[in-house]
Scaffold this active site. Structure first.
Site, PDB file in Angstrom:
ATOM      1  N   TYR A 135       0.778  -1.364  -0.137  1.00  0.00           N
ATOM      2  CA  TYR A 135       0.030   0.009  -0.041  1.00  0.00           C
ATOM      3  C   TYR A 135       0.926   1.339  -0.048  1.00  0.00           C
ATOM      4  O   TYR A 135       0.391   2.385  -0.424  1.00  0.00           O
ATOM      5  CB  TYR A 135      -0.954  -0.048   1.134  1.00  0.00           C
ATOM      6  CG  TYR A 135      -2.149  -1.136   1.184  1.00  0.00           C
ATOM      7  CD1 TYR A 135      -2.319  -1.773   0.076  1.00  0.00           C
ATOM      8  CD2 TYR A 135      -3.036  -1.039   2.117  1.00  0.00           C
ATOM      9  CE1 TYR A 135      -3.227  -2.740  -0.053  1.00  0.00           C
ATOM     10  CE2 TYR A 135      -3.999  -1.956   2.574  1.00  0.00           C
ATOM     11  CZ  TYR A 135      -4.344  -2.829   1.126  1.00  0.00           C
ATOM     12  OH  TYR A 135      -5.380  -3.913   1.190  1.00  0.00           O
ATOM     13  N   ASP A 222      -3.611 -17.893   2.117  1.00  0.00           N
ATOM     14  CA  ASP A 222      -4.596 -18.513   1.495  1.00  0.00           C
ATOM     15  C   ASP A 222      -5.341 -19.599   2.694  1.00  0.00           C
ATOM     16  O   ASP A 222      -6.570 -19.821   2.692  1.00  0.00           O
ATOM     17  CB  ASP A 222      -4.484 -19.349   0.216  1.00  0.00           C
ATOM     18  CG  ASP A 222      -2.820 -19.866   0.310  1.00  0.00           C
ATOM     19  OD1 ASP A 222      -2.265 -19.841   1.372  1.00  0.00           O
ATOM     20  OD2 ASP A 222      -2.698 -20.777  -0.504  1.00  0.00           O
ATOM     21  N   ASP A 246      -5.584  -6.329   5.698  1.00  0.00           N
ATOM     22  CA  ASP A 246      -7.077  -5.690   5.340  1.00  0.00           C
ATOM     23  C   ASP A 246      -7.977  -6.623   5.167  1.00  0.00           C
ATOM     24  O   ASP A 246      -9.008  -6.446   5.572  1.00  0.00           O
ATOM     25  CB  ASP A 246      -6.219  -4.920   4.306  1.00  0.00           C
ATOM     26  CG  ASP A 246      -7.583  -3.774   3.798  1.00  0.00           C
ATOM     27  OD1 ASP A 246      -8.547  -3.766   4.421  1.00  0.00           O
ATOM     28  OD2 ASP A 246      -7.400  -3.452   2.602  1.00  0.00           O
ATOM     29  N   ASP A 250     -11.424  -8.041   7.287  1.00  0.00           N
ATOM     30  CA  ASP A 250     -12.858  -8.060   7.014  1.00  0.00           C
ATOM     31  C   ASP A 250     -13.542  -9.428   7.007  1.00  0.00           C
ATOM     32  O   ASP A 250     -14.900  -9.456   7.307  1.00  0.00           O
ATOM     33  CB  ASP A 250     -13.004  -7.164   5.830  1.00  0.00           C
ATOM     34  CG  ASP A 250     -12.925  -5.756   5.756  1.00  0.00           C
ATOM     35  OD1 ASP A 250     -13.025  -5.307   6.848  1.00  0.00           O
ATOM     36  OD2 ASP A 250     -13.180  -5.113   4.712  1.00  0.00           O
TER      37      ASP A 250
END
Ligand code: NAD
Length: 356
Positions: A135, A222, A246, A250
Site C-alpha cells: 500500500y 490462503d 486488510d 474484514d
C-alpha cells in the site's frame, strides 16, 4: 487529555455523535475538539485532510474517527479522495499497529454467516501492520511494460516491501498483546511465493526468541482465509502485513454477524491512537438514523483503554453494550425476530442508560 473528534462523511456524523454522548456521560476530565475530515473537508477546504485537522490530530492524545467516503468523490484524483485522509493520518501519526478484534457476542451468534457452534464465544484479535507493504511501497505507477507477458503494453504496478524494523516492531506488539490473552500468535504470510513474506516469517521467528512463553505458529494467507471460516476459534492473536490484514480482518468481521459491531484501534509507539469503527461511511443508509453506533462506541472504549489509561471506564462502556444487547435492543443490521428494532439515537440512549 485531549481527544480530536473527526466524524467524517456519511453515517460518520450520526455514529460519532452517539459515542461522544457516551464519553461525556463518563464524567472524566478530557477536552474534545471536532474537525472536518474526508469528503466534507474536501468540499470545505479542497483537501480531505486539511492542515488544521492534521494539526489537531497530532496534538491530541487520541483521535475518535467516524468514517470517510462517498461514491460522489470517486472521480476525484486519488490524492483528493476522502479515503486518503485515513492513509495520511496513519502515515503522519506513525500508526503502525492496527488492532481489529472480532468478537461474537452471545446474543448475536445467529447473525453470523457460520453455524452458531463455530462462532459462539469467538474472540480473535487481528493485528495488521499498517504503514508498510504494497500500500505504501515505492515505486508505483503506470508505465509501458518493459518486460513480462506483454512487453510494450500499458501497465500499472505497485511494490511490496518490508524492512526488518517494521516487522520487528509489529511482531513485538503481537507477542505483547498475546501475553495479555491466551499466549498464542499466528503469523500469516505468503512465504512460499513472496520474498517479502519469507523475510517476514524469518524476522517474526527471530523476535519470538524473546517471548518463549508465547506459542507461535505460521500460516499461509490462503490457508488462513480458509481456516477463518472453517474453524475460527482456533485463532487467538493473528499478526500479518498490511494487505493480508486488510482482507482477513474484514473476513473475520463477517463471522461476528455485523460490521456495525466492530471497533478498531491504530496505535503508534507512544500509545497515541486513532479509533474508528471497522466499517465505512455506508452512504446507502446515511441520514436515515438507522446506522449501528455500537462499533464506534466500542472504539471509544478501546481509546480509553489503550491511549487514555482508563481501563475502568472502558469496561463500563463494554458492559453497557452487553447489557443493551441482553435487553434485546437491535439496530436493523443486527435485528432478528423477537428483538426490538431501534435507530441510531435510541441505541445511543440505551447505552447511556445502561452505563448506570
Ligand atoms: P461500508 O462499510 O460503508 O458499507 C458496507 C455495508 O455495510 C453497507 O450495506 C452498509 O449499509 C453496511 N454498514 C456499514 N456500517 C454500518 C453500520 N454502522 N450500521 C449498519 N450497517 C452498516 O463499505 P462500502 O459500502 O464498501 O463503502 C462506502 C464508502 O465508505 C466508500 O466511499 C468507501 O471508500 C468508504 N470506506 C471508508 C472506510 C473508513 O472510513 N475507514 C472504510 C471502508 C470503506
Amino acid at each position: 487529555m485531549k481527544i480530536a473528534v473527526l466524524p467524517g462523511d456519511g453515517i460518520g456524523t450520526e455514529i460519532v455523535e452517539q459515542a461522544v454522548r457516551v464519553l461525556k456521560a463518563l464524567d472524566l476530565k478530557f477536552e474534545m475538539e471536532q474537525a472536518l475530515v474526508g469528503g466534507v473537508a474536501y468540499d470545505a477546504h479542497g483537501h480531505p485532510l486539511p492542515e488544521s485537522t492534521l494539526k489537531l490530530a497530532k496534538e491530541a492524545d487520541a483521535v475518535l474517527f467516524g468514517a470517510v467516503g462517498d461514491w460522489k468523490y470517486d472521480k476525484l484524483e486519488r490524492q483528493f479522495r476522502p479515503e486518503q485522509a485515513i492513509l495520511g493520518l496513519r502515515k503522519n501519526l506513525g500508526l503502525f499497529a492496527n488492532f481489529r478484534p472480532a468478537i461474537c457476542y452471545e446474543q448475536l451468534t445467529h447473525a453470523s454467516s457460520l453455524k452458531p457452534e463455530l462462532v459462539a464465544g469467538l474472540d480473535i484479535l487481528i493485528i495488521r501492520e499498517l504503514t508498510g507493504d504494497i500500500y505504501f511501497g515505492q515505486p508505483r505507477g503506470k508505465r509501458t511494460s518493459p518486460d513480462g507477458n506483454f512487453p510494450g503494453a500499458e501497465e500499472a504496478f505497485d511494490t511490496m516491501r518490508y524492512t526488518r524494523p517494521e516487522i520487528e516492531r509489529i511482531a513485538r506488539v503481537a507477542f505483547e498483546a498475546a501475553r495479555k490473552r491466551s499466549k498464542r500468535v499466528t503469523s500469516v504470510d505468503k512465504a512460499n511465493v513472496l520474498e517479502t513474506f519469507q523475510f517476514w516469517k524469518d524476522v517474526v521467528t527471530e523476535v519470538h526468541k524473546d517471548y518463549p512463553d508465547v506459542e507461535l505458529d505460521h500460516m499461509y494467507v490462503d490457508n488462513a482465509a480458509m481456516q477463518l471460516v472453517k474453524a475460527p476459534k482456533k485463532f487467538d492473536v493473528v499478526v500479518t502485513g498490511n494487505m493480508f490484514g486488510d482482507i482477513l480482518s474484514d473476513e473475520a468481521a463477517m463471522l461476528t454477524g455485523s460490521i456495525g459491531m466492530l471497533p478498531s484501534a491504530s496505535l503508534n509507539a507512544s500509545k497515541q491512537g486513532l479509533y474508528e469503527p471497522s466499517h465505512g461511511s455506508a452512504p446507502d443508509i446515511a441520514g436515515k438514523g438507522v446506522a449501528n453506533p455500537l462499533a464506534t462506541i466500542l472504539s471509544a472504549a478501546m481509546m480509553l483503554r489503550y491511549s487514555l489509561d482508563q481501563e475502568e471506564a472502558a469496561q463500563r462502556i463494554e458492559n453497557a453494550v452487553k447489557k443493551v444487547l441482553a435487553q434485546g435492543l437491535r439496530t436493523p443490521d443486527i435485528h432478528s425476530e423477537g428483538t426490538t428494532k431501534v435507530g441510531t439515537r435510541e441505541m445511543g440512549d440505551a447505552v447511556l442508560k445502561a452505563l448506570g
